[in-house]
Design an enzyme around this catalytic site. Structure first.
Site, PDB file in Angstrom:
ATOM      1  CB  CYS A   1      -0.897  -0.010   1.232  1.00 40.10           C
ATOM      2  SG  CYS A   1      -1.805   1.533   1.483  1.00 40.10           S
TER       3      CYS A   1
ATOM      4  CD  GLU B   1       0.367  -0.533   8.275  1.00 45.79           C
ATOM      5  OE1 GLU B   1       0.621   0.625   8.630  1.00 45.79           O
ATOM      6  OE2 GLU B   1      -0.791  -0.929   8.020  1.00 45.79           O
TER       7      GLU B   1
ATOM      8  CG  ASN C   1      -9.523  -2.728   8.356  1.00 44.98           C
ATOM      9  OD1 ASN C   1     -10.667  -2.650   7.930  1.00 44.98           O
ATOM     10  ND2 ASN C   1      -8.602  -3.467   7.747  1.00 44.98           N
TER      11      ASN C   1
END
Length: 658
Positions: A97, A127, A221
């Site tokens: 991303c 991440e 998320n």
């Protein structure tokens, strides 16, 4: 029933880009030759669909054959992975991303500029791991305000943040970090799409009666969206697919909200919306039927002392007697429910003579709860239960309205002498044995505490390093040292590191419960050992004491130890010097005991001080010579007429020292 889709939901730009790149690879690569390094996104349905298109999942580069294609997922990876892929000759498609890449580069730049890099985010999230890999091993990961408060002080701190991290918590952590340094540089790398999605979900939850959150259960998320919706007070269901939806969730519900995580594809959201339309149509076309033994959903419309009235969408109201309201039975109904509560209830009997329907919340809870308990056993999920009674061998608890049992051995990490202290408390437990036929549920609090301790250990071992100064609490003492709690785990101060002075037992320096500042001497994550030092953060008094002893000075001391090569003389507390055997007498001796005894007070001359080795060289014979010289000089001053004869006889006292 009205169904409202949140304004911002589903794939974000980064996830959409990653999935599209993977699809292209699946179409162009030979079968099995294109693989993502880990799941492309946290959505098992999307991963499965890509697998059908020829894009597999590899746990490591070793699993990808030479000549194949590796797809870097949206969470990103560290620089070593790129190098390894190139060395193996793999074609590389980078689906990281752009927002994640920005965070990676920001962290790398901060490290290069000499900042102590702090990454705010979930330590085990891929991440965050990729960001740490770009900024170096000295990077610190902080997940909470408490962790930030426990950090040591640094001159300069550079901050980056996980792109999907909650904005409010990020600001709270940064506020603490500002107190932990002289200079701070903050890169707010939270993705704007994440904030928009969370804000839209919370606004929608405030307008509807039920919220549906669609997305992978392993998606960070998505689970945050579900938690935010629940915290707003709205009844919330987190589902991965439309097949998980249950029609009775929406009985007597007028408005439903739907949102989805950043890793949820549009087709999954569309399936949920279509299923909701089917439910709505069925509920409109079907006249409510009440059957004995069925479970229905209703809304509490009145609460009396011994009974509760419920609207179940039927021509007659439902009544829940007090005994059927909850386990254990409350003294008054209002202690268990309130007007407006939506309940799942079991139909005990159809219309009575009074025209009402007898209901049982206990039986409904029992049926639904058993499914939840069995699911918790399979998935090792934590359940909240209330301790009801202490019995022989353990504790009776109410878990989801069902009777459960916690053996005394499963109550804590250590032996509990009085289990009655738990009665009335809310406990977090995991099922370890469930037998529906025998109506038996055995739970463990010990397993929950063990997991929490392991997570704390991982957090501590991942965040501390040798040289840090931490604040901790003395938890227990042993003959060989003191154990200090430094955030959920114990480190050891060996007795030799408690004080610059020799101590016989730790009790001379610290007591259980003392708060102390300690220096981290060594971290051994594999062995789960942390060595701490208390004296290392204090100035060594040896140097102050030694500074008061100029070379050539005559000082007094006491013989503290006798060895073959000489004797040690204690000059003052914590300060010793060595008189080598050759400096004990002006004539040859074979052993020190010929001149001195243990405990004897002596006058010695300081020959030299080695501050690097912390050694002081002393001489007994030269001190004696100095004494005799002074006495003779005094004698000469008073008897000068004696002339040379005595001087020649005692002239050796005035020979120049080498």
């Amino acid at each position: 029933m009205k169904v409202i889709l949140a304004e911002h939901c589903g794939f974000c730009y980064g996830v959409k880009r990653a999935v599209e790149l993977a699809c292209v690879c699946g179409q162009s690569a030979a079968a099995g030759q294109a693989q993502t390094l880990g799941p492309i996104i946290h959505n098992p349905q999307m991963v499965e669909r890509l697998a059908r298109q020829g894009v597999g999942v590899a746990d490591s580069l070793e699993d990808i054959p030479a000549g194949g294609t590796v797809i870097i997922r949206s969470h990103g990876v560290g620089p070593s992975t790129y190098e390894a892929a190139e060395e193996k000759g793999l074609a590389l498609v980078d689906a990281t991303c752009p927002h994640v890449r920005k965070a990676q580069q920001a962290a790398r730049q901060l490290a290069g500029e000499g900042y102590q890099v702090v990454v705010i985010g979930e330590r085990q999230h891929p991440e965050v791991k990729s960001i740490v890999a770009w900024s170096g091993k000295q990077t610190i990961v902080v997940e909470s305000v408490q962790e930030a408060q426990e950090l040591a002080f640094f001159a300069r701190i550079g901050v980056v943040v996980q792109t999907t991290f909650a904005g409010a918590l990020f600001q709270a952590i940064v506020a603490v970090l500002r107190t932990k340094c002289d200079e701070i540089k903050v890169n707010r790398t939270i993705c704007n799409a994440t904030e928009l999605r969370q804000k839209a979900a919370m606004e929608l939850a405030g307008k509807v009666e039920v919220m549906l959150v669609v997305g992978g259960k392993n998606s960070s998320n998505t689970t945050k969206l579900a938690r935010l919706a629940e915290e707003s007070g709205c009844r919330t269901y987190h589902v991965e697919t439309a097949q998980e939806l249950r029609q009775h969730w929406f009985n007597n519900i007028d408005v439903v909200g739907v949102t989805a995580g950043a890793s949820t594809p549009d087709w999954l959201i569309e399936e949920v919306m279509e299923k909701m339309q089917e439910f709505d149509q069925e509920m409109q076309e079907t006249v409510a039927k009440i059957e004995k033994g069925s479970i229905v959903t209703g809304k509490v419309i009145a609460v009396h002392k011994d009974e509760v009235f419920v609207d179940i969408g039927y021509k007659a109201e439902g009544i829940i007697p007090l005994a059927e309201l909850a386990y254990p039975v409350p003294e008054r109904a209002e202690a268990a429910v309130a007007v407006g509560d939506v309940l799942e209830v079991f139909v005990v009997s159809e219309e009575t003579a009074d025209g009402n329907v007898v209901l049982s919340k206990v039986k409904a809870d029992h049926i639904v709860a058993w499914d939840k308990v069995l699911a918790a056993l399979e998935n090792k999920q934590v359940l909240t239960a209330k301790a009801v009674e202490a019995v022989k061998g353990g504790l009776v608890v109410s878990v989801l309205g069902i009777r459960g049992f916690v053996p005394a051995s499963q109550l804590d990490l250590k032996f509990v002498e009085d289990i009655t202290v738990f009665v009335g408390q809310e406990l977090e437990l995991v099922p370890i044995e469930v037998d529906r036929d025998k109506n038996r549920i055995v739970l463990s609090r010990r397993a929950v505490l063990q997991k929490e301790r392991e997570e704390k250990e991982k957090a501590v071992y991942g965040s501390i390093q040798a040289g840090q100064v931490l604040t901790g609490t003395v938890s227990r003492l042993a003959a060989f040292g003191a154990f200090v709690d430094i955030g959920g785990i114990d480190g050891l101060i060996h007795i030799s590191d408690l004080s610059w002075q020799r101590v016989k037992s730790p009790e001379e320096v610290v007591a259980v419960g003392d708060q102390v500042e300690v220096s981290v001497l060594k971290v051994d994550a594999a062995a789960k050992r942390i060595s701490l030092g208390l004296k290392q953060i204090q100035k060594d008094p040896w140097f102050d004491a030694a500074a008061e002893l100029p070379e050539g000075a005559i000082v007094k001391g006491k013989v503290s130890k006798i060895a073959k090569f000489g004797v040690f003389v204690a000059l003052r507390a914590g300060l010793e010097g060595l008189v080598h055997i050759s400096e004990l007498s002006d004539h040859h001796i074979t052993k020190p005991e010929e001149v001195v005894t243990l405990g004897q007070e002596v006058a010695v001359k300081v020959l030299g001080i080695d501050t690097k080795q912390k050694k002081i060289s002393l001489s007994l014979s030269k001190a004696q010579e100095e004494k005799e010289r002074a006495e003779y000089q005094d004698y000469l001053s008073n008897h000068s007429s004696m002339g040379v004869t005595i001087g020649e006889k005692l002239g050796h006292l005035f020979k120049r020292e080498d």
